[in-house]
Design a protein around this motif. Structure first.
Motif, PDB file in Angstrom:
ATOM      1  N   HIS A 147       0.856  -1.189   0.000  1.00 30.76           N
ATOM      2  CA  HIS A 147       0.000   0.000   0.000  1.00 30.76           C
ATOM      3  C   HIS A 147       0.885   1.229   0.000  1.00 30.76           C
ATOM      4  CE1 HIS A 147      -3.184   2.817   0.946  1.00 30.76           C
ATOM      5  NE2 HIS A 147      -2.509   3.229   1.993  1.00 30.76           N
ATOM      6  N   VAL A 148       0.624   2.160  -0.906  1.00 35.22           N
ATOM      7  CA  VAL A 148       1.342   3.426  -0.945  1.00 35.22           C
ATOM      8  C   VAL A 148       0.351   4.535  -0.620  1.00 35.22           C
ATOM      9  CG1 VAL A 148       2.708   5.032  -2.337  1.00 35.22           C
ATOM     10  CG2 VAL A 148       2.977   2.563  -2.660  1.00 35.22           C
ATOM     11  N   GLY A 149       0.625   5.270   0.448  1.00 36.59           N
ATOM     12  CA  GLY A 149      -0.269   6.337   0.857  1.00 36.59           C
ATOM     13  C   GLY A 149      -0.501   6.337   2.357  1.00 36.59           C
ATOM     14  N   SER A 150      -1.428   7.154   2.769  1.00 40.18           N
ATOM     15  CA  SER A 150      -1.753   7.298   4.184  1.00 40.18           C
ATOM     16  C   SER A 150      -2.283   5.992   4.762  1.00 40.18           C
ATOM     17  CB  SER A 150      -2.805   8.404   4.351  1.00 40.18           C
ATOM     18  OG  SER A 150      -3.342   8.405   5.655  1.00 40.18           O
ATOM     19  N   TYR A 151      -1.968   5.773   6.024  1.00 41.14           N
ATOM     20  CA  TYR A 151      -2.514   4.600   6.716  1.00 41.14           C
ATOM     21  C   TYR A 151      -4.039   4.624   6.701  1.00 41.14           C
ATOM     22  CZ  TYR A 151       2.262   4.582   8.623  1.00 41.14           C
ATOM     23  OH  TYR A 151       3.628   4.587   8.775  1.00 41.14           O
ATOM     24  N   ASP A 152      -4.627   5.811   6.761  1.00 39.28           N
ATOM     25  CA  ASP A 152      -6.078   5.926   6.801  1.00 39.28           C
ATOM     26  C   ASP A 152      -6.735   5.587   5.474  1.00 39.28           C
ATOM     27  OD1 ASP A 152      -6.249   6.638   9.488  1.00 39.28           O
ATOM     28  OD2 ASP A 152      -5.936   8.768   9.064  1.00 39.28           O
ATOM     29  N   ASP A 153      -5.931   5.402   4.427  1.00 40.84           N
ATOM     30  CA  ASP A 153      -6.480   5.043   3.116  1.00 40.84           C
ATOM     31  C   ASP A 153      -6.374   3.537   2.841  1.00 40.84           C
ATOM     32  OD1 ASP A 153      -7.059   7.702   2.643  1.00 40.84           O
ATOM     33  OD2 ASP A 153      -5.182   8.090   1.575  1.00 40.84           O
ATOM     34  N   GLU A 154      -6.039   2.753   3.855  1.00 38.96           N
ATOM     35  CA  GLU A 154      -5.860   1.316   3.655  1.00 38.96           C
ATOM     36  C   GLU A 154      -7.182   0.551   3.545  1.00 38.96           C
ATOM     37  OE1 GLU A 154      -3.628  -0.093   6.950  1.00 38.96           O
ATOM     38  OE2 GLU A 154      -1.786   0.948   6.406  1.00 38.96           O
ATOM     39  N   ALA A 155      -8.266   1.103   4.077  1.00 39.29           N
ATOM     40  CA  ALA A 155      -9.518   0.346   4.209  1.00 39.29           C
ATOM     41  C   ALA A 155      -9.997  -0.302   2.911  1.00 39.29           C
ATOM     42  CB  ALA A 155     -10.606   1.227   4.817  1.00 39.29           C
ATOM     43  N   PRO A 156     -10.040   0.406   1.774  1.00 34.39           N
ATOM     44  CA  PRO A 156     -10.511  -0.249   0.545  1.00 34.39           C
ATOM     45  C   PRO A 156      -9.616  -1.414   0.109  1.00 34.39           C
ATOM     46  CG  PRO A 156     -10.563   2.144   0.303  1.00 34.39           C
ATOM     47  CD  PRO A 156      -9.801   1.855   1.556  1.00 34.39           C
ATOM     48  N   VAL A 157      -8.318  -1.273   0.315  1.00 28.76           N
ATOM     49  CA  VAL A 157      -7.395  -2.347  -0.050  1.00 28.76           C
ATOM     50  C   VAL A 157      -7.654  -3.573   0.829  1.00 28.76           C
ATOM     51  CG1 VAL A 157      -4.974  -3.002  -0.296  1.00 28.76           C
ATOM     52  CG2 VAL A 157      -5.677  -0.637  -0.741  1.00 28.76           C
ATOM     53  N   LEU A 158      -7.815  -3.343   2.133  1.00 29.71           N
ATOM     54  CA  LEU A 158      -8.071  -4.451   3.049  1.00 29.71           C
ATOM     55  C   LEU A 158      -9.413  -5.107   2.759  1.00 29.71           C
ATOM     56  CD1 LEU A 158      -6.792  -2.943   6.416  1.00 29.71           C
ATOM     57  CD2 LEU A 158      -5.648  -4.609   4.940  1.00 29.71           C
ATOM     58  N   ALA A 159     -10.422  -4.306   2.424  1.00 29.61           N
ATOM     59  CA  ALA A 159     -11.731  -4.869   2.106  1.00 29.61           C
ATOM     60  C   ALA A 159     -11.632  -5.776   0.885  1.00 29.61           C
ATOM     61  CB  ALA A 159     -12.736  -3.745   1.877  1.00 29.61           C
ATOM     62  N   ALA A 160     -10.882  -5.340  -0.133  1.00 31.50           N
ATOM     63  CA  ALA A 160     -10.712  -6.161  -1.336  1.00 31.50           C
ATOM     64  C   ALA A 160      -9.952  -7.445  -1.018  1.00 31.50           C
ATOM     65  CB  ALA A 160      -9.984  -5.361  -2.417  1.00 31.50           C
ATOM     66  N   MET A 161      -8.943  -7.340  -0.154  1.00 32.04           N
ATOM     67  CA  MET A 161      -8.171  -8.520   0.237  1.00 32.04           C
ATOM     68  C   MET A 161      -9.033  -9.512   1.001  1.00 32.04           C
ATOM     69  SD  MET A 161      -4.875  -8.795   2.801  1.00 32.04           S
ATOM     70  CE  MET A 161      -3.693  -7.906   1.789  1.00 32.04           C
ATOM     71  N   HIS A 162      -9.762  -9.003   1.995  1.00 35.50           N
ATOM     72  CA  HIS A 162     -10.517  -9.866   2.905  1.00 35.50           C
ATOM     73  C   HIS A 162     -11.756 -10.483   2.263  1.00 35.50           C
ATOM     74  CE1 HIS A 162      -8.805  -7.518   6.625  1.00 35.50           C
ATOM     75  NE2 HIS A 162      -7.885  -8.210   5.973  1.00 35.50           N
ATOM     76  N   THR A 163     -12.493  -9.700   1.481  1.00 29.90           N
ATOM     77  CA  THR A 163     -13.807 -10.143   1.005  1.00 29.90           C
ATOM     78  C   THR A 163     -13.816 -10.608  -0.440  1.00 29.90           C
ATOM     79  OG1 THR A 163     -14.482  -7.904   0.325  1.00 29.90           O
ATOM     80  CG2 THR A 163     -14.904  -8.537   2.621  1.00 29.90           C
ATOM     81  N   GLU A 164     -12.747 -10.304  -1.191  1.00 30.65           N
ATOM     82  CA  GLU A 164     -12.727 -10.701  -2.593  1.00 30.65           C
ATOM     83  C   GLU A 164     -11.572 -11.672  -2.883  1.00 30.65           C
ATOM     84  OE1 GLU A 164     -12.791  -7.220  -5.110  1.00 30.65           O
ATOM     85  OE2 GLU A 164     -14.292  -6.238  -3.851  1.00 30.65           O
ATOM     86  N   PHE A 165     -10.343 -11.194  -2.772  1.00 32.32           N
ATOM     87  CA  PHE A 165      -9.221 -12.021  -3.203  1.00 32.32           C
ATOM     88  C   PHE A 165      -9.101 -13.307  -2.393  1.00 32.32           C
ATOM     89  CE2 PHE A 165      -4.829 -13.484  -3.163  1.00 32.32           C
ATOM     90  CZ  PHE A 165      -4.545 -13.541  -4.525  1.00 32.32           C
ATOM     91  N   ILE A 166      -9.106 -13.204  -1.070  1.00 32.65           N
ATOM     92  CA  ILE A 166      -8.878 -14.392  -0.232  1.00 32.65           C
ATOM     93  C   ILE A 166      -9.937 -15.469  -0.468  1.00 32.65           C
ATOM     94  CG2 ILE A 166      -8.880 -15.199   2.169  1.00 32.65           C
ATOM     95  CD1 ILE A 166      -7.213 -12.717   2.863  1.00 32.65           C
ATOM     96  N   PRO A 167     -11.246 -15.166  -0.390  1.00 35.57           N
ATOM     97  CA  PRO A 167     -12.223 -16.234  -0.643  1.00 35.57           C
ATOM     98  C   PRO A 167     -12.205 -16.728  -2.092  1.00 35.57           C
ATOM     99  CG  PRO A 167     -13.317 -14.122  -0.265  1.00 35.57           C
ATOM    100  CD  PRO A 167     -11.897 -13.936   0.110  1.00 35.57           C
ATOM    101  N   ASN A 168     -11.917 -15.840  -3.048  1.00 35.02           N
ATOM    102  CA  ASN A 168     -11.878 -16.254  -4.447  1.00 35.02           C
ATOM    103  C   ASN A 168     -10.729 -17.206  -4.750  1.00 35.02           C
ATOM    104  OD1 ASN A 168     -14.118 -14.692  -4.972  1.00 35.02           O
ATOM    105  ND2 ASN A 168     -12.992 -13.001  -5.908  1.00 35.02           N
ATOM    106  N   GLN A 169      -9.703 -17.200  -3.882  1.00 36.17           N
ATOM    107  CA  GLN A 169      -8.573 -18.104  -4.046  1.00 36.17           C
ATOM    108  C   GLN A 169      -8.746 -19.399  -3.251  1.00 36.17           C
ATOM    109  OE1 GLN A 169      -5.834 -17.526  -6.119  1.00 36.17           O
ATOM    110  NE2 GLN A 169      -7.125 -15.824  -6.820  1.00 36.17           N
ATOM    111  N   GLY A 170      -9.920 -19.585  -2.663  1.00 34.54           N
ATOM    112  CA  GLY A 170     -10.158 -20.782  -1.874  1.00 34.54           C
ATOM    113  C   GLY A 170      -9.413 -20.755  -0.550  1.00 34.54           C
ATOM    114  N   LEU A 171      -9.230 -19.550   0.011  1.00 33.11           N
ATOM    115  CA  LEU A 171      -8.497 -19.369   1.255  1.00 33.11           C
ATOM    116  C   LEU A 171      -9.428 -18.777   2.308  1.00 33.11           C
ATOM    117  CD1 LEU A 171      -5.352 -17.661  -0.341  1.00 33.11           C
ATOM    118  CD2 LEU A 171      -5.519 -20.051   0.377  1.00 33.11           C
ATOM    119  N   ARG A 172      -8.990 -18.853   3.553  1.00 32.13           N
ATOM    120  CA  ARG A 172      -9.698 -18.148   4.619  1.00 32.13           C
ATOM    121  C   ARG A 172      -8.667 -17.582   5.589  1.00 32.13           C
ATOM    122  NH1 ARG A 172     -12.697 -23.286   7.555  1.00 32.13           N
ATOM    123  NH2 ARG A 172     -10.814 -24.461   8.089  1.00 32.13           N
ATOM    124  N   MET A 173      -9.033 -16.481   6.216  1.00 28.32           N
ATOM    125  CA  MET A 173      -8.116 -15.792   7.119  1.00 28.32           C
ATOM    126  C   MET A 173      -7.936 -16.595   8.395  1.00 28.32           C
ATOM    127  SD  MET A 173      -9.067 -11.754   6.592  1.00 28.32           S
ATOM    128  CE  MET A 173     -10.656 -11.853   7.382  1.00 28.32           C
TER     129      MET A 173
END
Length: 206
Positions: A147-173
């Motif tokens: 992530h490049v930018g303010s810490y406060d701008d991480e939320a959309p990246v984390l949401a995409a990681m948690h709710t899209e990429f991880i489950p779509n790869q057959g993974l779970r946190m």
């Protein structure tokens, strides 16, 4: 030769705009736990203010006594909350719990760490020193991105990681959200901060 661990360990490299699946080796850290908003919590300030003198004392010991010099690794932190929406939507920092930490090279052991603690204690000023523990963390399979930018701008990246990429790869946190701070926020503008965002995972057997 001065060793730079973040250049030797592949999982300390990540690409912006790309989620990568990596295998993180077991690493040993100086760690301090706490809770609350990192921007206002005295406990967080004390934790960070104790880790750095501890880490640099270990570095100088290693260089002087073992003839093995190294770059002190970047600050890292584990973050969690009872409801992970506190990170991705509400961003309610008062509900965050954390562990701040710095990697210790594998050629240093408990004996050297405790000797360094005694040295730091004699110098004074490290208010959370007695709360620093020396412990291994084995995250294993993980997903990460840069992530490049303010810490406060991480939320959309984390949401995409948690709710899209991880489950779509057959993974779970499985483990705790992990951040690696590649810049010093006191010296680098917020829009240029570089942070590795990591989430330990496991294969979803369902």
């Amino acid at each position: 030769m001065k060793v730079d661990l973040k250049k030797q360990i592949p999982s300390y490299t990540a690409r912006r705009g790309t989620f990568s699946i990596v295998e993180v080796p077991s690493l040993q850290y100086l760690m301090v736990d706490g809770q609350g908003d990192p921007n206002t919590s005295q406990a967080y300030a004390d934790a960070v203010g104790s880790l750095y003198p501890f880490a640099y004392t270990l570095k100088f010991f290693s260089k002087r006594e073992l003839d093995r010099d190294y770059v002190v690794p970047p600050l890292e932190a584990l973050w969690w909350a009872e409801d992970m929406a506190a990170f991705t939507t509400a961003r309610d920092k008062s509900r965050w719990s954390w562990t701040v930490m710095i990697v210790v090279p594998d050629w240093l052991a408990t004996e050297q760490v405790e000797a360094a603690r005694d040295t730091v204690r004699r110098k004074g000023g490290a208010h959370a020193l007695d709360h620093v523990r020396f412990e291994a963390l084995d995250e294993g399979l993980s997903v990460q991105t840069l992530h490049v930018g303010s810490y406060d701008d991480e939320a959309p990246v984390l949401a995409a990681m948690h709710t899209e990429f991880i489950p779509n790869q057959g993974l779970r946190m499985t483990g705790r959200h992990h951040e690696i701070y590649l810049n010093d926020p006191r010296r680098v503008p917020a829009e240029r901060l570089r942070t590795i965002l990591r989430q330990p995972v496991e294969r979803d057997s369902a």
